[in-house]
Write a protein that holds these residues in place. Structure first.
Motif, PDB file in Angstrom:
ATOM      1  N   ILE A 164      52.495  -5.120  54.453  1.00 53.97           N
ATOM      2  CA  ILE A 164      51.938  -4.305  55.533  1.00 53.97           C
ATOM      3  C   ILE A 164      52.544  -4.804  56.831  1.00 53.97           C
ATOM      4  O   ILE A 164      52.452  -5.992  57.153  1.00 53.97           O
ATOM      5  CB  ILE A 164      50.412  -4.410  55.574  1.00 53.97           C
ATOM      6  CG1 ILE A 164      49.817  -3.769  54.312  1.00 53.97           C
ATOM      7  CG2 ILE A 164      49.844  -3.755  56.824  1.00 53.97           C
ATOM      8  CD1 ILE A 164      48.319  -3.883  54.211  1.00 53.97           C
ATOM      9  N   GLU A 165      53.185  -3.913  57.539  1.00 55.91           N
ATOM     10  CA  GLU A 165      53.757  -4.258  58.847  1.00 55.91           C
ATOM     11  C   GLU A 165      52.678  -4.104  59.915  1.00 55.91           C
ATOM     12  O   GLU A 165      51.977  -3.095  59.965  1.00 55.91           O
ATOM     13  CB  GLU A 165      54.946  -3.355  59.175  1.00 55.91           C
ATOM     14  CG  GLU A 165      55.577  -3.657  60.534  1.00 55.91           C
ATOM     15  CD  GLU A 165      56.701  -2.707  60.903  1.00 55.91           C
ATOM     16  OE1 GLU A 165      57.111  -2.700  62.086  1.00 55.91           O
ATOM     17  OE2 GLU A 165      57.162  -1.948  60.012  1.00 55.91           O
ATOM     18  N   VAL A 211      48.534  -1.642  63.098  1.00 60.21           N
ATOM     19  CA  VAL A 211      49.070  -1.670  61.745  1.00 60.21           C
ATOM     20  C   VAL A 211      49.839  -0.374  61.553  1.00 60.21           C
ATOM     21  O   VAL A 211      49.314   0.706  61.808  1.00 60.21           O
ATOM     22  CB  VAL A 211      47.945  -1.800  60.696  1.00 60.21           C
ATOM     23  CG1 VAL A 211      48.510  -1.694  59.295  1.00 60.21           C
ATOM     24  CG2 VAL A 211      47.195  -3.113  60.877  1.00 60.21           C
ATOM     25  N   THR A 212      51.102  -0.473  61.116  1.00 57.58           N
ATOM     26  CA  THR A 212      51.950   0.710  61.124  1.00 57.58           C
ATOM     27  C   THR A 212      52.220   1.297  59.744  1.00 57.58           C
ATOM     28  O   THR A 212      51.877   2.443  59.479  1.00 57.58           O
ATOM     29  CB  THR A 212      53.288   0.412  61.829  1.00 57.58           C
ATOM     30  OG1 THR A 212      53.907  -0.730  61.215  1.00 57.58           O
ATOM     31  CG2 THR A 212      53.055   0.114  63.308  1.00 57.58           C
ATOM     32  N   GLN A 213      52.832   0.517  58.847  1.00 58.01           N
ATOM     33  CA  GLN A 213      53.219   1.107  57.565  1.00 58.01           C
ATOM     34  C   GLN A 213      53.358   0.035  56.499  1.00 58.01           C
ATOM     35  O   GLN A 213      53.281  -1.162  56.779  1.00 58.01           O
ATOM     36  CB  GLN A 213      54.549   1.861  57.710  1.00 58.01           C
ATOM     37  CG  GLN A 213      55.693   1.002  58.232  1.00 58.01           C
ATOM     38  CD  GLN A 213      56.942   1.820  58.513  1.00 58.01           C
ATOM     39  OE1 GLN A 213      57.360   2.612  57.667  1.00 58.01           O
ATOM     40  NE2 GLN A 213      57.518   1.652  59.684  1.00 58.01           N
ATOM     41  N   ILE A 214      53.561   0.517  55.269  1.00 54.50           N
ATOM     42  CA  ILE A 214      53.771  -0.368  54.131  1.00 54.50           C
ATOM     43  C   ILE A 214      55.234  -0.249  53.691  1.00 54.50           C
ATOM     44  O   ILE A 214      55.763   0.853  53.585  1.00 54.50           O
ATOM     45  CB  ILE A 214      52.831  -0.017  52.973  1.00 54.50           C
ATOM     46  CG1 ILE A 214      51.378  -0.317  53.361  1.00 54.50           C
ATOM     47  CG2 ILE A 214      53.192  -0.784  51.708  1.00 54.50           C
ATOM     48  CD1 ILE A 214      50.357   0.088  52.323  1.00 54.50           C
ATOM     49  N   ALA A 223      51.671  -7.727  70.366  1.00 58.53           N
ATOM     50  CA  ALA A 223      52.433  -7.761  71.622  1.00 58.53           C
ATOM     51  C   ALA A 223      53.883  -7.315  71.403  1.00 58.53           C
ATOM     52  O   ALA A 223      54.830  -7.990  71.814  1.00 58.53           O
ATOM     53  CB  ALA A 223      52.383  -9.150  72.244  1.00 58.53           C
ATOM     54  N   ASN A 224      54.062  -6.175  70.746  1.00 57.63           N
ATOM     55  CA  ASN A 224      55.376  -5.567  70.511  1.00 57.63           C
ATOM     56  C   ASN A 224      56.281  -6.367  69.583  1.00 57.63           C
ATOM     57  O   ASN A 224      57.471  -6.083  69.459  1.00 57.63           O
ATOM     58  CB  ASN A 224      56.115  -5.312  71.837  1.00 57.63           C
ATOM     59  CG  ASN A 224      55.400  -4.316  72.722  1.00 57.63           C
ATOM     60  OD1 ASN A 224      54.899  -3.299  72.232  1.00 57.63           O
ATOM     61  ND2 ASN A 224      55.316  -4.608  74.010  1.00 57.63           N
ATOM     62  N   ASN A 225      55.747  -7.353  68.910  1.00 59.87           N
ATOM     63  CA  ASN A 225      56.488  -8.096  67.903  1.00 59.87           C
ATOM     64  C   ASN A 225      56.047  -7.621  66.517  1.00 59.87           C
ATOM     65  O   ASN A 225      54.882  -7.286  66.319  1.00 59.87           O
ATOM     66  CB  ASN A 225      56.225  -9.599  68.048  1.00 59.87           C
ATOM     67  CG  ASN A 225      56.662 -10.137  69.391  1.00 59.87           C
ATOM     68  OD1 ASN A 225      57.846 -10.254  69.664  1.00 59.87           O
ATOM     69  ND2 ASN A 225      55.700 -10.454  70.247  1.00 59.87           N
ATOM     70  N   HIS A 226      56.985  -7.601  65.571  1.00 65.74           N
ATOM     71  CA  HIS A 226      56.736  -7.043  64.251  1.00 65.74           C
ATOM     72  C   HIS A 226      56.526  -8.170  63.240  1.00 65.74           C
ATOM     73  O   HIS A 226      57.364  -9.074  63.116  1.00 65.74           O
ATOM     74  CB  HIS A 226      57.917  -6.177  63.804  1.00 65.74           C
ATOM     75  CG  HIS A 226      58.202  -5.021  64.711  1.00 65.74           C
ATOM     76  ND1 HIS A 226      58.094  -3.706  64.311  1.00 65.74           N
ATOM     77  CD2 HIS A 226      58.573  -4.977  66.013  1.00 65.74           C
ATOM     78  CE1 HIS A 226      58.404  -2.902  65.323  1.00 65.74           C
ATOM     79  NE2 HIS A 226      58.702  -3.666  66.369  1.00 65.74           N
ATOM     80  N   PHE A 227      55.437  -8.087  62.480  1.00 69.55           N
ATOM     81  CA  PHE A 227      55.109  -9.110  61.491  1.00 69.55           C
ATOM     82  C   PHE A 227      54.718  -8.436  60.183  1.00 69.55           C
ATOM     83  O   PHE A 227      54.448  -7.228  60.134  1.00 69.55           O
ATOM     84  CB  PHE A 227      53.963  -9.991  61.983  1.00 69.55           C
ATOM     85  CG  PHE A 227      54.260 -10.704  63.275  1.00 69.55           C
ATOM     86  CD1 PHE A 227      55.031 -11.855  63.281  1.00 69.55           C
ATOM     87  CD2 PHE A 227      53.793 -10.212  64.487  1.00 69.55           C
ATOM     88  CE1 PHE A 227      55.325 -12.510  64.469  1.00 69.55           C
ATOM     89  CE2 PHE A 227      54.077 -10.857  65.682  1.00 69.55           C
ATOM     90  CZ  PHE A 227      54.849 -12.020  65.663  1.00 69.55           C
ATOM     91  N   GLY A 228      54.679  -9.244  59.110  1.00 73.47           N
ATOM     92  CA  GLY A 228      54.325  -8.702  57.805  1.00 73.47           C
ATOM     93  C   GLY A 228      53.359  -9.597  57.065  1.00 73.47           C
ATOM     94  O   GLY A 228      53.379 -10.825  57.221  1.00 73.47           O
TER      95      GLY A 228
END
Length: 300
Positions: free
Chosen positions: A18-19, A103-106, A23-28
């Motif tokens: 799950i992405e 939370v954006t997408q898988i 603060a505009n940083n992308h994590f999983g």
């Protein structure tokens, strides 16, 4: 959003993440760790709590801590936006809520596509365990176990629990251990030494561990005379523990080797995954004394 119904075939060396954004940083985060994603609800303040803990919430009768990911990640001058979410997670036999921006997408990816962080930027306190390139972005896989141990050291591996097993004899039996976390490799080394097991071979992913075993088998030696047992984590870049176990158990030269999966992802709901790939035992972190007892049983 309930991702727990998304289950992959076991042993394919794939995972779903799950992405999420902070603060505009992308994590999983691994889907397997996530119970659900909810809108923020009022938090009860806890006096003298760890600085990374916002407080507690009540969710379906359970009281859960809420972890402020802005503070965990040390992002200066950041605040949560209008799309903020709570990620309700479960691992290491504990439930916790992570406060994130969105939370954006898988994504479904292979462990082979996850790069280890470079020593140059990883540092001793880094919480990044892998980097995923997605188009023009990079998604950072976080070490949630380390985040929780930093907040509550008692939630980690405790060498003292092994001392309670009593005086131990030294064993020359060789154990291969696949674990990507440097911190946990050190703790496992200390713990196994305390338990009398001193002939240890450590690898930071399943791919390297399997190559080592395959090299011994291909050299003409009886593998069981060289290696007596495998202990593996599940979440590792390049090759995960389920895929490693499956490859060992389907290789006629290696399949006699006992394999113990030692992971924060061992739950009643997910235990079937290890059974499908032929694991001889599955122990949930941080139950290190239980791991040693199982090693004693299988290595004789």
């Amino acid at each position: 959003m309930e991702p727990k119904g998304i289950l992959l075939e076991t042993g394919t060396n794939e995972l779903e993440i799950i992405e999420f954004h902070v603060a505009n940083n992308h994590f999983g985060i691994n889907v397997i760790k996530v119970k659900e994603i909810i809108q923020p609800i009022p938090v009860t303040f806890i006096p003298h709590a760890h600085p990374h803990v916002e407080g507690i919430i009540q969710l379906r009768g359970e009281v859960l801590p809420v972890v402020d990911m802005i503070k965990v990640l040390g992002i200066p001058n950041a605040t949560y936006g209008a799309q903020q979410k709570y990620i309700v997670a479960e691992f290491n036999k504990q439930k916790v809520v992570f406060h994130v921006d969105n939370v954006t997408q898988i994504h479904r990816i292979s462990w082979e596509d996850i790069e280890r962080p470079s020593d140059m930027y990883q540092g001793g306190t880094s919480q990044v365990i892998g980097v995923i390139k997605q188009n023009d972005n990079m998604i950072l896989m976080l070490d949630f176990e380390k985040i929780m141990v930093n907040i509550n050291p008692n939630s980690g591996i405790n060498v003292d629990s092994v001392r309670k097993l009593g005086k131990r004899n030294r064993s020359e039996k060789r154990i291969v251990i696949a674990e990507d976390s440097p911190l946990l490799r050190k703790l496992l080394n200390d713990t196994f030494n305390e338990a009398g097991y001193v002939n240890l071979e450590f690898f930071e992913n399943g791919k390297d561990a399997y190559h080592y075993l395959e090299t011994i088998a291909n050299s003409g030696f009886d593998i069981t005379e060289t290696v007596q047992l495998i202990v593996t984590d599940i979440e590792m870049p390049q090759m995960d523990g389920h895929h490693l176990t499956k490859k060992i158990k389907t290789n006629s030269d290696l399949q006699k080797l006992p394999v113990i999966i030692f992971s924060s992802l061992i739950t009643d709901d997910l235990r079937f995954k290890g059974e499908e790939v032929g694991a001889d035992a599955q122990i949930s972190k941080p139950e290190i004394a239980e791991l040693i007892i199982k090693v004693d049983e299988l290595i004789l």
